[in-house]
Each structure stands twice: as structure tokens, then as C-alpha cells.
Design a protein around this motif. Structure first.
Motif, PDB file in Angstrom:
ATOM      1  N   HIS A  36       0.840  -1.204   0.000  1.00 20.02           N
ATOM      2  CA  HIS A  36       0.000   0.000   0.000  1.00 20.02           C
ATOM      3  C   HIS A  36       0.875   1.255   0.000  1.00 20.02           C
ATOM      4  CE1 HIS A  36      -2.326   3.347   1.442  1.00 20.02           C
ATOM      5  NE2 HIS A  36      -1.644   3.337   2.572  1.00 20.02           N
ATOM      6  N   MET A  51      -7.713  -1.331 -12.655  1.00 19.21           N
ATOM      7  CA  MET A  51      -7.434  -0.337 -11.611  1.00 19.21           C
ATOM      8  C   MET A  51      -7.230   1.036 -12.233  1.00 19.21           C
ATOM      9  SD  MET A  51      -7.349  -1.302  -8.459  1.00 19.21           S
ATOM     10  CE  MET A  51      -7.371  -2.818  -7.546  1.00 19.21           C
ATOM     11  N   ASN A 167      -8.469   2.087   3.193  1.00 17.57           N
ATOM     12  CA  ASN A 167      -8.872   1.778   1.822  1.00 17.57           C
ATOM     13  C   ASN A 167      -7.707   1.263   0.985  1.00 17.57           C
ATOM     14  OD1 ASN A 167     -11.690   2.265   1.884  1.00 17.57           O
ATOM     15  ND2 ASN A 167     -11.293   4.456   1.921  1.00 17.57           N
ATOM     16  N   MET A 171      -7.694  -2.524  -0.517  1.00 12.88           N
ATOM     17  CA  MET A 171      -7.460  -2.792  -1.934  1.00 12.88           C
ATOM     18  C   MET A 171      -6.374  -3.852  -2.096  1.00 12.88           C
ATOM     19  SD  MET A 171      -5.955  -0.203  -4.836  1.00 12.88           S
ATOM     20  CE  MET A 171      -4.534   0.096  -3.794  1.00 12.88           C
ATOM     21  N   GLN A 172      -5.269  -3.684  -1.374  1.00 15.33           N
ATOM     22  CA  GLN A 172      -4.157  -4.626  -1.502  1.00 15.33           C
ATOM     23  C   GLN A 172      -4.535  -6.007  -0.979  1.00 15.33           C
ATOM     24  OE1 GLN A 172      -1.276  -3.834  -3.161  1.00 15.33           O
ATOM     25  NE2 GLN A 172      -1.093  -6.050  -3.063  1.00 15.33           N
ATOM     26  N   SER A 182     -13.862  -6.205  -5.103  1.00 18.90           N
ATOM     27  CA  SER A 182     -13.572  -5.393  -3.916  1.00 18.90           C
ATOM     28  C   SER A 182     -12.330  -4.542  -4.126  1.00 18.90           C
ATOM     29  CB  SER A 182     -13.387  -6.297  -2.687  1.00 18.90           C
ATOM     30  OG  SER A 182     -14.610  -6.911  -2.339  1.00 18.90           O
ATOM     31  N   ALA A 183     -11.317  -5.094  -4.792  1.00 20.78           N
ATOM     32  CA  ALA A 183     -10.090  -4.333  -5.054  1.00 20.78           C
ATOM     33  C   ALA A 183     -10.394  -3.083  -5.864  1.00 20.78           C
ATOM     34  CB  ALA A 183      -9.076  -5.210  -5.784  1.00 20.78           C
ATOM     35  N   GLN A 184     -11.259  -3.212  -6.883  1.00 19.46           N
ATOM     36  CA  GLN A 184     -11.633  -2.056  -7.695  1.00 19.46           C
ATOM     37  C   GLN A 184     -12.416  -1.034  -6.880  1.00 19.46           C
ATOM     38  OE1 GLN A 184     -13.707  -4.098 -10.838  1.00 19.46           O
ATOM     39  NE2 GLN A 184     -11.898  -4.142 -12.160  1.00 19.46           N
ATOM     40  N   ARG A 185     -13.321  -1.506  -6.048  1.00 16.17           N
ATOM     41  CA  ARG A 185     -14.137  -0.600  -5.227  1.00 16.17           C
ATOM     42  C   ARG A 185     -13.256   0.183  -4.257  1.00 16.17           C
ATOM     43  NH1 ARG A 185     -17.537  -4.064  -3.702  1.00 16.17           N
ATOM     44  NH2 ARG A 185     -16.653  -4.688  -1.709  1.00 16.17           N
ATOM     45  N   TYR A 186     -12.392  -0.535  -3.526  1.00 16.47           N
ATOM     46  CA  TYR A 186     -11.534   0.152  -2.563  1.00 16.47           C
ATOM     47  C   TYR A 186     -10.459   0.981  -3.262  1.00 16.47           C
ATOM     48  CZ  TYR A 186     -13.880  -2.525   1.045  1.00 16.47           C
ATOM     49  OH  TYR A 186     -14.841  -3.056   1.878  1.00 16.47           O
ATOM     50  N   GLY A 187     -10.030   0.544  -4.438  1.00 17.99           N
ATOM     51  CA  GLY A 187      -9.079   1.334  -5.220  1.00 17.99           C
ATOM     52  C   GLY A 187      -9.657   2.672  -5.621  1.00 17.99           C
ATOM     53  N   TYR A 190      -9.801   4.877  -2.583  1.00 20.07           N
ATOM     54  CA  TYR A 190      -8.441   5.311  -2.243  1.00 20.07           C
ATOM     55  C   TYR A 190      -7.998   6.464  -3.153  1.00 20.07           C
ATOM     56  CZ  TYR A 190      -3.396   5.328  -2.018  1.00 20.07           C
ATOM     57  OH  TYR A 190      -2.098   5.731  -1.909  1.00 20.07           O
TER      58      TYR A 190
END
Length: 198
Positions: A36, A51, A167, A171-172, A182-187, A190
Motif C-alpha cells: 500500500h 485499476m 482503503n 485494496m491490496q 472489492s479491489a476495484q471498489r476500494y481502489g 483510495y
């Protein structure tokens, strides 16, 4: 739940991903924080359809001043934790340095400028043209903060902007578990926070 410290951040990552008590996530929290921080400090290019582009974080809490940075050679190692130069002043002459690309310094070859006036960021070093035998600079620059760990539980970002770490780590961790949605959402969350803080 407070998420401003190392221990609470690790717990929050597992809980927010719906994996409370997951020893796999808990065992990788140092890696998750390190990856991160790599994105946080250096940014990342867009991965189309996966991403968004991630700008590097540059906020006042990361600024520092070194009023006696010694220069005695044409190439000098940067200070520990250095990220980006804001300005530099040659102390003996109270003269602002011109910060240039290192190709500009190369272009002068052996020609003298009549004093140390040019500097460039070169990898993990600074390069100078017409280096004095002994002088110092006042540097203002962005630097890394102490990484949250068991022994250094927080820094200015975890304390002041804890959702940025949350966040980014979510993502990580989602990338690690293969949960790309979820990675895309939290990315996206962020990136929005970094852009707002910058």
C-alpha cells in the motif's frame, strides 16, 4: 472501531473484507501495508479495466526541511526517506538552486557556470554542476513517514487520515485474496481520497 494504529488497522482490514479472524490476512498485514505504501508514495499507472491511475500522495505532513545538507561532491546520496524535492538553497550564497533534469547538467560537460547553481535528482542521488569543495544546502522536500508496525504503531496519516490507510490496505488485501471486485471498489475510494488530500 478505531483504525488509527497498526493493530487496529490489521483487524479492520480483515473485518471490512468479511474475513474476521482470517489468519492468512493477519499474517500478511506487514506485506499489505508495505505494498500500500509503495502505491501511496510513488503512485501507479492505470491498469485498463482493472485499476485506475493512482497519483502519489503529497501532503504537508510529509514535508520536511534539512537546513544543513552537506555537498562536497558532484553526486551526493539523498536523505533517508526522500521522495520529491520542493526547493533547495545554497547556504553560502543564500541562492536558490535551479532544479533541472540531469541531461541539462550533462550538456555543460566541462564548462563552468561560475558557481554551484544547478542540481538534479538522479535515482537515489542528487547531482550538482560546479560543486563547491565544502558547502551546504537548505532542502525542502517530501519524505516518507514512519511505517506503522508493532513498534511504531502510527504516523501522521494513520492518525489524521486513517481511511487512506484502510482503503489502500483493503485494496491490496483484496488483490491478495483474488477479490477483484472489492479491489476495484476500494481502489476507487483510495484514489478519491488521495486526490482530495493532494
Amino acid at each position: 472501531m478505531s483504525i488509527g494504529t497498526y493493530g487496529s488497522l490489521g483487524s479492520a482490514v480483515s473485518e471490512w473484507l468479511g474475513r474476521n479472524g482470517d489468519t492468512d490476512i493477519a499474517g500478511r498485514i506487514d506485506d499489505i501495508i508495505a505494498l500500500h505504501e509503495q502505491r501511496m508514495y510513488y503512485g501507479a499507472a492505470e491498469v485498463p479495466g482493472v485499476m485506475p491511475q493512482m497519483p502519489p500522495l503529497r501532503i504537508r505532513e510529509m514535508e520536511t526541511v534539512n537546513a544543513s545538507f552537506s555537498i562536497t561532491a558532484a553526486t551526493v546520496a539523498q536523505p533517508s526517506g526522500f521522495l520529491e524535492l520542493i526547493e533547495a538553497t545554497l547556504n553560502s550564497a543564500s541562492q536558490p538552486m535551479d532544479i533541472v533534469h540531469e541531461a541539462v547538467i550533462e550538456s555543460y560537460n566541462t564548462q563552468s557556470l561560475g558557481g554551484c547553481k544547478l542540481m538534479a535528482v538522479s535515482g537515489t542521488n542528487f547531482r550538482f554542476k560546479d560543486t563547491p569543495t565544502s558547502d551546504s544546502l537548505t532542502l525542502r522536500y517530501f519524505q516518507k513517514l514512519t511505517t506503522p508496525s508493532a513498534s511504531n504503531t502510527s504516523n501522521a496519516i494513520t492518525t489524521g487520515f486513517p481511511s487512506l490507510y484502510l482503503n489502500g490496505c483493503l485494496m491490496q488485501a483484496a488483490i491478495y485474496t483474488g477479490d477483484w471486485e472489492s479491489a476495484q471498489r476500494y481502489g476507487a475510494l483510495y484514489v478519491s481520497e488521495v486526490s482530495g488530500l493532494n
